[in-house]
Each structure stands twice: as structure tokens, then as C-alpha cells.
Write a protein that holds these residues in place. Structure first.
Motif, mmCIF file in Angstrom:
data_model
loop_
_atom_site.group_PDB
_atom_site.id
_atom_site.type_symbol
_atom_site.label_atom_id
_atom_site.label_comp_id
_atom_site.label_asym_id
_atom_site.label_seq_id
_atom_site.Cartn_x
_atom_site.Cartn_y
_atom_site.Cartn_z
ATOM 1 N N ALA A 52 0.853 -1.194 0.000
ATOM 2 C CA ALA A 52 0.000 0.000 0.000
ATOM 3 C C ALA A 52 0.888 1.243 0.000
ATOM 4 O O ALA A 52 1.834 1.335 0.774
ATOM 5 N N GLU A 53 0.571 2.163 -0.881
ATOM 6 C CA GLU A 53 1.471 3.312 -1.073
ATOM 7 C C GLU A 53 0.942 4.598 -0.449
ATOM 8 O O GLU A 53 -0.246 4.899 -0.535
ATOM 9 N N PHE A 54 1.875 5.356 0.146
ATOM 10 C CA PHE A 54 1.540 6.707 0.609
ATOM 11 C C PHE A 54 1.967 7.678 -0.482
ATOM 12 O O PHE A 54 3.150 7.888 -0.725
ATOM 13 N N LEU A 163 12.842 -4.310 -8.634
ATOM 14 C CA LEU A 163 13.371 -3.852 -9.919
ATOM 15 C C LEU A 163 12.215 -3.688 -10.903
ATOM 16 O O LEU A 163 11.546 -4.665 -11.265
ATOM 17 N N GLU A 164 11.994 -2.451 -11.300
ATOM 18 C CA GLU A 164 10.800 -2.131 -12.097
ATOM 19 C C GLU A 164 11.050 -2.108 -13.594
ATOM 20 O O GLU A 164 12.008 -1.504 -14.070
ATOM 21 N N VAL A 165 10.151 -2.764 -14.327
ATOM 22 C CA VAL A 165 10.234 -2.781 -15.790
ATOM 23 C C VAL A 165 8.873 -2.422 -16.382
ATOM 24 O O VAL A 165 7.848 -2.490 -15.704
ATOM 25 N N VAL A 238 -0.424 -0.600 -4.813
ATOM 26 C CA VAL A 238 -1.605 0.247 -5.029
ATOM 27 C C VAL A 238 -1.427 1.583 -4.316
ATOM 28 O O VAL A 238 -1.162 1.619 -3.110
ATOM 29 N N GLY A 239 -1.579 2.678 -5.055
ATOM 30 C CA GLY A 239 -1.452 4.003 -4.457
ATOM 31 C C GLY A 239 -2.754 4.767 -4.437
ATOM 32 O O GLY A 239 -3.468 4.812 -3.431
ATOM 33 N N GLU A 240 -3.099 5.340 -5.576
ATOM 34 C CA GLU A 240 -4.255 6.238 -5.666
ATOM 35 C C GLU A 240 -5.541 5.657 -5.084
ATOM 36 O O GLU A 240 -6.249 6.330 -4.326
HETATM 37 O O1 LIG Z 1 -1.414 5.160 -7.806
HETATM 38 P P1 LIG Z 1 -1.333 3.858 -8.530
HETATM 39 O O2 LIG Z 1 -1.836 3.956 -9.947
HETATM 40 O O3 LIG Z 1 -1.977 2.746 -7.739
HETATM 41 O O4 LIG Z 1 0.239 3.500 -8.658
HETATM 42 C C1 LIG Z 1 1.026 3.157 -7.533
HETATM 43 C C2 LIG Z 1 2.495 2.923 -7.948
HETATM 44 O O5 LIG Z 1 2.552 1.800 -8.762
HETATM 45 C C3 LIG Z 1 3.075 4.145 -8.674
HETATM 46 O O6 LIG Z 1 3.070 5.198 -7.770
HETATM 47 C C4 LIG Z 1 4.479 3.934 -9.215
HETATM 48 C C5 LIG Z 1 4.972 2.798 -9.796
HETATM 49 N N1 LIG Z 1 6.238 2.975 -10.178
HETATM 50 C C6 LIG Z 1 6.629 4.222 -9.865
HETATM 51 C C7 LIG Z 1 7.862 4.858 -10.026
HETATM 52 C C8 LIG Z 1 7.991 6.137 -9.551
HETATM 53 C C9 LIG Z 1 6.910 6.811 -8.976
HETATM 54 C C10 LIG Z 1 5.674 6.180 -8.801
HETATM 55 C C11 LIG Z 1 5.534 4.882 -9.249
#
Ligand SMILES: O=P(O)(O)OC[C@@H](O)[C@@H](O)c1c[nH]c2ccccc12
Length: 264
Positions: A52-54, A163-165, A238-240
């Protein structure tokens, strides 16, 4: 054409310069050695893990929720069953900070992901000092050599790396590292387009490689959860949806679906 990702990265040089000036601060912070591993949790889990994202604001959405307090939101995330918390620390584009990270660290005992555009080791040092257990590294923002350097630095400090792709080319580069946690960002950081097809397209290769998969961004409904779990996601970020939820408890709980039942 200059993309938003280019703009964010360009602005980072100012942040990094400021962090080097604050370097002495790192010596004064007492770091705990407590190990909080998201990866271990995911390995053991038979339900979907929820990160869960802030997130107060973003360049694609503008202000999302600027009223929320990080301490209170983090406590709710923990109480309602989140498995980890992601904290945006970028200030110019996301209105976050390392202070937010420190507040969340104080508030909960869950693994915490420092969410930023990391291009320099000093950002990892600050993430660690302010209480992160994991850092995000974005393949789209890093050349191979830099990616390896930052990955090694983070693991040396005892941090896990997500690690994001976003596409197959980035995934192939990611798979050249031994990063066990791969995040698929459903949002294209260059165009802001969001589609869960991104996860669907890359899932098979990630699963084949034996890595654990986190589907990130654009996830809000139960249907979204079924889509990403049916192709093998072990976790969602999940953020928003959570920052705006009027009933956060049920929003988080509906995502904790069984993984065994969903994977075909
Ligand atoms: O708000 P969302 O659509 O649920 O997304 C959360 C998160 O995946 C998103 O903030 C994010 C994914 N990769 C990132 C890289 C940088 C900044 C932000 C992000």
C-alpha cells in the motif's frame, strides 16, 4: 522529445547535490538492524500480497490526497492487512520526503519500500538511514552499468530491491541481474498510459525465470486483481485507490485473494 521521466531525472541532480551536503547527517542516525523482508513474506504467502502506497500527488494525476497524514495512513494500512508500505520520497513531483519515510517507519513494523527515482548511491544511503527495507530501481531510468552498481550497493546495505520494468526490453535487462523481485509498472512513465495488459504481456517470462512478480499501478477493482493474479502476480502495489478510498478496510481486504486458486 523530452519525456516526464527525463524531467524528473534532470531535477534529481539538484536533490542529489543537496543530499551530499547533508551527508554528515547519516552518521548521526542510529540504524536498526531489524530484518523485515517482503520477499520472505511473499515466498510464504498463499494469498496475494498488498503493498500500500503513501502518495500525496503525482505528475500524471496532480494532487491525489494532500490532507492525509503519513503516520495515520500507515497505521491504517497495517491494521487492515497490507503486507508492506511504499512511501514516495520524491518532493518536486510527488510531494513526498524522507521525513514521510521516517514517520511511517515510526508508525508500523511492516517492510517499507522507498519509492523514488534512484540514480545515485546517496539516495540509497538516505533511504536506509530513514528506515526503508526495500528500494525501487527503475530500469527505464538506468543504464545497465548503473543499474548493477545501485543494485549491488542496496544489497550490500541489506536492502531488498524491487526492480521495475515496463516492457520486454527492460525485462530482459532486469533478468540479467539476480534480482528476485520484479515489478511490472502498468503505467508508462514516458506517456502516462496505464494498462494492465503490460502485466499480462510480461508475466510468463517473469514466472519462467523463477522471480517473484509485483504488478504496479492502475489497480483499483476486484476485476483488476483477478486479471493480474490469473497471470501470476504475487503482489500488487496500489497508491491512488487507497489514498482516495472511503472504505479502506474493505478495499484492502478484497485484494487479499488466494493465489493457489487463481493460477491456472
Ligand atoms: O497510484 P497507482 O496507480 O496505484 O500506482 C502506484 C504505484 O505503482 C506508482 O506510484 C508507481 C509505480 N512505479 C513508480 C515509479 C515512480 C513513482 C511512482 C511509481
Amino acid at each position: 522529445m523530452e519525456t516526464i521521466l527525463d524531467k524528473i531525472i534532470a531535477k534529481k541532480s539538484e536533490t542529489i547535490e543537496a543530499l551530499y551536503k547533508r551527508k554528515d547527517e547519516l552518521k548521526t542516525i542510529v540504524q536498526s538492524n531489524e530484518k523485515r523482508s517482503l520477499l520472505n513474506k511473499m515466498k510464504q504467502a498463499d494469498v496475494l500480497s498488498v503493498i500500500a502506497e503513501f502518495k500525496r500527488a503525482s505528475p500524471s494525476k496532480g494532487d491525489i490526497n494532500v490532507e492525509k497524514d503519513p503516520t495515520e495512513q500507515a497505521k491504517m494500512y497495517e491494521l487492515y492487512g497490507a503486507d508492506a508500505i511504499s512511501v514516495l520520497t520524491d518532493t518536486p513531483f510527488f510531494k513526498g520526503s524522507y521525513e514521510d519515510l521516517a514517520k511511517v517507519r515510526e508508525a508500523v513494523n511492516l517492510p517499507i519500500l522507498c519509492k523514488d527515482f534512484i540514480v545515485d548511491k546517496i539516495q540509497i544511503d538516505f533511504a536506509k538511514a530513514y528506515g526503508a527495507d526495500l528500494v525501487l530501481l527503475i530500469a527505464a531510468a538506468l543504464e545497465d552499468e548503473k543499474l548493477h552498481e545501485l543494485y549491488t550497493h542496496a544489497t550490500k546495505l541489506g536492502l531488498e530491491v524491487l526492480l521495475e520494468v515496463h516492457n520486454e526490453e527492460e525485462l530482459d535487462r532486469a533478468l540479467k541481474t539476480d534480482a528476485p523481485l520484479i515489478g511490472v509498472n502498468n503505467r508508462n512513465l514516458k506517456t502516462f498510459e496505464v494498462t494492465l495488459e503490460t502485466t499480462e504481456k510480461l508475466a510468463a517470462k517473469i514466472k519462467e525465470s523463477g522471480r517473484y512478480m509485483v504488478s504496479e499501478s492502475g489497480i483499483s477493482t476486484f476485476e483488476d486483481i483477478l486479471k493480474v493474479t490469473s497471470c501470476g502476480a504475487n503482489a500488487v502495489l496500489v497508491g491512488e485507490t487507497f489514498m482516495k478510498a472511503t472504505d479502506l478496510e474493505s478495499k484492502i481486504k478484497e485484494m487479499k485473494v488466494s493465489l493457489r486458486a487463481e493460477i491456472k
